[in-house]
Design a protein around this motif. Structure first.
Motif, PDB file in Angstrom:
ATOM      1  N   GLY A 148       9.789 -26.352  35.476  1.00  0.00           N
ATOM      2  CA  GLY A 148       9.583 -26.153  36.903  1.00  0.00           C
ATOM      3  C   GLY A 148       9.717 -24.701  37.296  1.00  0.00           C
ATOM      4  N   HIS A 149       8.863 -24.262  38.215  1.00  0.00           N
ATOM      5  CA  HIS A 149       8.907 -22.895  38.724  1.00  0.00           C
ATOM      6  C   HIS A 149       9.390 -22.907  40.177  1.00  0.00           C
ATOM      7  N   SER A 150      10.398 -22.089  40.490  1.00  0.00           N
ATOM      8  CA  SER A 150      10.902 -21.924  41.849  1.00  0.00           C
ATOM      9  C   SER A 150      11.395 -23.271  42.403  1.00  0.00           C
ATOM     10  N   LEU A 172      13.877 -24.070  33.701  1.00  0.00           N
ATOM     11  CA  LEU A 172      14.008 -23.740  35.121  1.00  0.00           C
ATOM     12  C   LEU A 172      13.618 -22.278  35.290  1.00  0.00           C
ATOM     13  N   LEU A 173      12.376 -22.055  35.707  1.00  0.00           N
ATOM     14  CA  LEU A 173      11.834 -20.704  35.782  1.00  0.00           C
ATOM     15  C   LEU A 173      12.006 -20.157  37.200  1.00  0.00           C
ATOM     16  N   GLN A 174      12.814 -19.097  37.341  1.00  0.00           N
ATOM     17  CA  GLN A 174      13.116 -18.487  38.648  1.00  0.00           C
ATOM     18  C   GLN A 174      13.456 -19.587  39.672  1.00  0.00           C
ATOM     19  N   PRO A 175      14.487 -20.396  39.402  1.00  0.00           N
ATOM     20  CA  PRO A 175      14.712 -21.618  40.177  1.00  0.00           C
ATOM     21  C   PRO A 175      15.263 -21.389  41.577  1.00  0.00           C
ATOM     22  N   THR A 274      15.710 -19.053  33.810  1.00  0.00           N
ATOM     23  CA  THR A 274      15.325 -17.649  33.835  1.00  0.00           C
ATOM     24  C   THR A 274      15.541 -17.054  35.217  1.00  0.00           C
ATOM     25  N   CYS A 275      15.806 -15.752  35.239  1.00  0.00           N
ATOM     26  CA  CYS A 275      15.810 -15.002  36.491  1.00  0.00           C
ATOM     27  C   CYS A 275      15.274 -13.604  36.200  1.00  0.00           C
ATOM     28  N   GLY A 276      14.389 -13.131  37.052  1.00  0.00           N
ATOM     29  CA  GLY A 276      13.784 -11.831  36.848  1.00  0.00           C
ATOM     30  C   GLY A 276      14.521 -10.749  37.611  1.00  0.00           C
ATOM     31  N   THR A 277      14.713  -9.604  36.990  1.00  0.00           N
ATOM     32  CA  THR A 277      15.441  -8.523  37.663  1.00  0.00           C
ATOM     33  C   THR A 277      14.622  -7.902  38.794  1.00  0.00           C
ATOM     34  N   HIS A 312       8.891 -12.722  40.725  1.00  0.00           N
ATOM     35  CA  HIS A 312       8.963 -14.170  40.957  1.00  0.00           C
ATOM     36  C   HIS A 312       7.788 -14.920  40.343  1.00  0.00           C
ATOM     37  N   LEU A 313       6.639 -14.276  40.247  1.00  0.00           N
ATOM     38  CA  LEU A 313       5.458 -14.924  39.690  1.00  0.00           C
ATOM     39  C   LEU A 313       5.373 -14.764  38.174  1.00  0.00           C
TER      40      LEU A 313
END
Length: 337
Positions: A148-150, A172-175, A274-277, A312-313
């Motif tokens: 899942g994204h966001s 869990l991508l950038q949840p 995941t979380c993007g800086t 985020h994308l």
């Protein structure tokens, strides 16, 4: 070793073993019905041997009118289509679908009453998609995952504790990892702070607007009219929308605190977070409580993976329209666990 020996024995006996045929990779349209709505999706099946059952993943999009490929009306990052392509390299079948309000599905049974559409309806739709993926002839029902994204990651968490059979893993991508309105307030405060940094607002104006944002969040949660005095026009319009046709969805989404959902996961479930800086929508700090809750739930790794320079994308500065290499790397690690 055994297969080779069998072929030798058959050859000596004058019997020729039938060659194993390879089925090429292909997409096909999937249709399923939930709550009276016909839902349309794409099943991607990687190249495989005839009769082989593959690992499979349900892909869930982010918030808003985001379709099966991860696109909206005026933006086409193809996020989920690219995730499907990445997982194909690890021979993972994927199902992505047009959720309510998007693509061929549209509003379905809610067409004449969109104000009745709430977040649990989206969760039920995702659960029906999971069951459809489970029942495909090419998929292994005991090797299913949810990616899942966001907002879709929050939905994945809920499925992780309720779907049958239980998913073996969640990505869990950038949840969305805190309550919806808390996340919105965090994003708005960050935007106001940036406007001050650029000299567009004074610190005094910042203090006033921040207080008005917090008051608006409280009003929405208490179902009181929002006082838009002191709010920038765009922010005022946002909170008005929360109390209009979308109020039922906002209330039901905001009622979910993602860290609480982790307790229902089966111990040992593989979880990637995941979380993007460079993610302004879901800063890494918002995932702290969820990360701690997952640890208490005794799930297995890879766990939280910060992604340097990723937005985020799931892009970075060198890859503005494709998945960043760091994203591809963690997806492959998750798929190969």
């Amino acid at each position: 070793m055994f297969t080779h020996l069998t072929a030798v024995v058959l050859s000596l006996a004058g019997v020729t073993a039938a060659p194993v045929s390879l089925v090429p990779a292909a997409d096909r349209e999937i249709v399923f019905t939930v709550d009276g709505t016909t839902t349309y999706g794409t099943l991607h099946v990687p190249a495989h041997h005839t009769g082989q059952r593959l690992r499979a993943a349900l892909l869930l999009p982010g918030s808003g009118p985001t379709d099966r490929d991860g696109n909206q009306a005026h933006t086409s990052p193809n996020t989920l289509a690219q995730v499907a392509d990445a997982l194909d390299h690890d021979r993972v079948a994927t199902l992505r679908f047009d959720k309510y309000g998007t693509g061929r599905t549209g509003l379905g049974a809610y067409r004449d009453h969109p104000e009745k559409l709430d977040y649990p309806a989206f969760v039920r739709q995702a659960k029906a998609a999971y069951e459809s993926l489970r029942d495909q002839p090419e998929t292994n029902p005991h090797a299913l995952t949810v990616v899942g994204h966001s907002e879709g990651a929050m939905t994945a968490l809920l499925l992780g504790g309720t779907a049958r059979p239980r998913p073996t893993g969640l990505a869990l991508l950038q949840p969305q990892a805190i309550r919806l309105l808390d996340l919105v307030a965090l994003q708005l405060h960050a935007q106001i702070a940036e406007a001050v940094r650029q000299g567009q607002l004074t610190p005094e104006q910042q203090h006033s607007i921040d207080a008005a944002i917090d008051a608006a969040v409280t009003a929405v949660r208490e179902h009181r009219p929002v006082d838009t005095t002191g709010l920038p026009p765009a922010v005022a319009q946002l909170f008005k929308a929360f109390q209009g046709q979308n109020s039922r969805f906002v209330d039901s989404d905001d009622a979910v605190y993602p860290p609480d959902t982790a307790a229902s996961l089966r111990p040992g479930t593989r979880v990637l977070l995941t979380c993007g800086t460079n993610d302004a929508q879901v800063p890494c700090t918002t995932t702290d409580a969820l990360t701690a809750a997952l640890r208490r739930a005794h799930v297995s790794g890879p766990g939280r993976m910060p992604l340097p320079g990723v937005d985020h994308l799931l892009h970075d500065a060198d890859h503005p329209s494709t998945l960043a290499p760091a994203v591809l790397d963690v997806l492959h690690r998750f798929a190969r666990c």
